[in-house]
Design a protein around this motif. Structure first.
Motif, PDB file in Angstrom:
ATOM      1  N   UNK A   1       0.878  -1.179   0.000  1.00 50.11           N
ATOM      2  CA  UNK A   1       0.000   0.000   0.000  1.00 50.11           C
ATOM      3  C   UNK A   1       0.909   1.220   0.000  1.00 50.11           C
ATOM      4  N   UNK A   2       0.648   2.144  -0.890  1.00 53.23           N
ATOM      5  CA  UNK A   2       1.590   3.234  -1.121  1.00 53.23           C
ATOM      6  C   UNK A   2       0.882   4.578  -1.252  1.00 53.23           C
ATOM      7  N   UNK A   3       1.687   5.615  -1.134  1.00 50.99           N
ATOM      8  CA  UNK A   3       1.243   6.975  -1.406  1.00 50.99           C
ATOM      9  C   UNK A   3       2.110   7.543  -2.531  1.00 50.99           C
ATOM     10  N   UNK A   4       1.455   8.180  -3.458  1.00 53.55           N
ATOM     11  CA  UNK A   4       2.108   8.937  -4.514  1.00 53.55           C
ATOM     12  C   UNK A   4       1.546  10.349  -4.473  1.00 53.55           C
ATOM     13  N   UNK A   5       2.228  11.260  -5.142  1.00 51.11           N
ATOM     14  CA  UNK A   5       1.708  12.622  -5.225  1.00 51.11           C
ATOM     15  C   UNK A   5       1.994  13.195  -6.604  1.00 51.11           C
TER      16      UNK A   5
ATOM     17  N   UNK B   1       4.639  11.122  -8.533  1.00 52.31           N
ATOM     18  CA  UNK B   1       5.899  10.744  -7.885  1.00 52.31           C
ATOM     19  C   UNK B   1       5.653   9.887  -6.647  1.00 52.31           C
ATOM     20  N   UNK B   2       6.543   8.967  -6.434  1.00 54.22           N
ATOM     21  CA  UNK B   2       6.487   8.087  -5.264  1.00 54.22           C
ATOM     22  C   UNK B   2       6.735   8.870  -3.985  1.00 54.22           C
ATOM     23  N   UNK B   3       5.959   8.550  -2.942  1.00 54.66           N
ATOM     24  CA  UNK B   3       6.159   9.166  -1.627  1.00 54.66           C
ATOM     25  C   UNK B   3       6.609   8.111  -0.609  1.00 54.66           C
ATOM     26  N   UNK B   4       5.817   7.067  -0.461  1.00 56.79           N
ATOM     27  CA  UNK B   4       6.140   6.033   0.524  1.00 56.79           C
ATOM     28  C   UNK B   4       5.301   4.791   0.252  1.00 56.79           C
TER      29      UNK B   4
ATOM     30  N   UNK C   1       9.335   1.965   2.714  1.00 61.01           N
ATOM     31  CA  UNK C   1      10.269   2.751   1.925  1.00 61.01           C
ATOM     32  C   UNK C   1       9.711   4.160   1.848  1.00 61.01           C
ATOM     33  N   UNK C   2      10.586   5.143   1.978  1.00 60.85           N
ATOM     34  CA  UNK C   2      10.174   6.534   1.837  1.00 60.85           C
ATOM     35  C   UNK C   2      11.049   7.214   0.794  1.00 60.85           C
ATOM     36  N   UNK C   3      10.476   8.101   0.027  1.00 55.50           N
ATOM     37  CA  UNK C   3      11.252   8.876  -0.920  1.00 55.50           C
ATOM     38  C   UNK C   3      12.247   9.748  -0.156  1.00 55.50           C
ATOM     39  N   UNK C   4      13.405   9.995  -0.762  1.00 53.15           N
ATOM     40  CA  UNK C   4      14.421  10.805  -0.100  1.00 53.15           C
ATOM     41  C   UNK C   4      13.888  12.182   0.278  1.00 53.15           C
ATOM     42  N   UNK C   5      13.010  12.716  -0.548  1.00 54.49           N
ATOM     43  CA  UNK C   5      12.507  14.071  -0.319  1.00 54.49           C
ATOM     44  C   UNK C   5      11.620  14.181   0.920  1.00 54.49           C
ATOM     45  N   UNK C   6      11.143  13.046   1.439  1.00 57.11           N
ATOM     46  CA  UNK C   6      10.261  13.094   2.601  1.00 57.11           C
ATOM     47  C   UNK C   6      10.827  12.370   3.818  1.00 57.11           C
TER      48      UNK C   6
ATOM     49  N   UNK D   1       1.250  -7.745  -5.025  1.00 60.43           N
ATOM     50  CA  UNK D   1       2.595  -8.293  -4.974  1.00 60.43           C
ATOM     51  C   UNK D   1       3.519  -7.425  -4.120  1.00 60.43           C
ATOM     52  N   UNK D   2       4.827  -7.597  -4.330  1.00 59.52           N
ATOM     53  CA  UNK D   2       5.836  -6.968  -3.491  1.00 59.52           C
ATOM     54  C   UNK D   2       5.810  -5.453  -3.639  1.00 59.52           C
ATOM     55  N   UNK D   3       6.406  -4.775  -2.661  1.00 57.74           N
ATOM     56  CA  UNK D   3       6.431  -3.324  -2.701  1.00 57.74           C
ATOM     57  C   UNK D   3       7.316  -2.846  -3.843  1.00 57.74           C
ATOM     58  N   UNK D   4       6.914  -1.743  -4.433  1.00 55.70           N
ATOM     59  CA  UNK D   4       7.664  -1.120  -5.497  1.00 55.70           C
ATOM     60  C   UNK D   4       7.393   0.373  -5.459  1.00 55.70           C
ATOM     61  N   UNK D   5       8.330   1.149  -5.999  1.00 52.93           N
ATOM     62  CA  UNK D   5       8.156   2.598  -6.021  1.00 52.93           C
ATOM     63  C   UNK D   5       7.605   3.099  -7.349  1.00 52.93           C
ATOM     64  N   UNK D   6       7.375   2.190  -8.288  1.00 53.31           N
ATOM     65  CA  UNK D   6       6.933   2.591  -9.634  1.00 53.31           C
ATOM     66  C   UNK D   6       5.417   2.589  -9.729  1.00 53.31           C
ATOM     67  N   UNK D   7       4.819   3.705 -10.055  1.00 52.84           N
ATOM     68  CA  UNK D   7       3.359   3.788 -10.096  1.00 52.84           C
ATOM     69  C   UNK D   7       2.719   2.871 -11.133  1.00 52.84           C
TER      70      UNK D   7
END
Length: 119
Positions: free
Chosen positions: A31-35, A43-46, A55-60, A97-103
């Motif tokens: 389960x993820x957050x994008x903005x 963009x990926x957030x967490x 996983x958290x984006x470097x910016x946050x 499936x597994x966590x990923x940062x790609x929307x």
């Protein structure tokens, strides 16, 4: 799977805001957050797995924290020390499936909630 996000709003720089996203239907792993800011790509957030891996984006990093309550099938995003550049529409997303940062790999999306950081 249906996702219902809530909690956006207007906050001053340096302030805090919490988002939540409730999932109904099948159980999901990631389960993820994008903005998406105006005129920019999503963009990926967490992201958080059902087992609690995050996983958290470097910016946050150090300002935002993702968490989830498996019993409630809900993911949260606590946002502290907010900056004007955090202004965006925030979307929750989920996949089996597994966590990923790609929307592009997320199958389910919520409707988005506006977060505006401004004085």
């Amino acid at each position: 799977v249906q996702l219902q996000a809530s909690g956006g709003g207007l906050v001053q720089p340096g302030g805090s805001l919490g988002l939540s996203c409730a999932a109904s239907g099948r159980t999901t792993n990631a389960m993820a957050w994008f903005r998406q800011a105006l005129g920019k790509e999503r963009a990926f957030v967490a992201v958080v797995s059902r087992g609690g891996t995050t996983l958290h984006a470097d910016s946050v990093k150090g300002r935002f924290t993702i968490s989830r309550d498996n019993a409630k099938n809900t993911v949260y995003l606590q946002m502290n020390k907010l900056r004007p550049e955090d202004t965006a529409v925030y979307y929750c997303a989920a996949r089996q499936s597994v966590i990923t940062t790609s929307p592009q790999y997320y199958d389910y999306w919520g409707q988005g909630t506006q977060v505006t950081v401004s004085s």
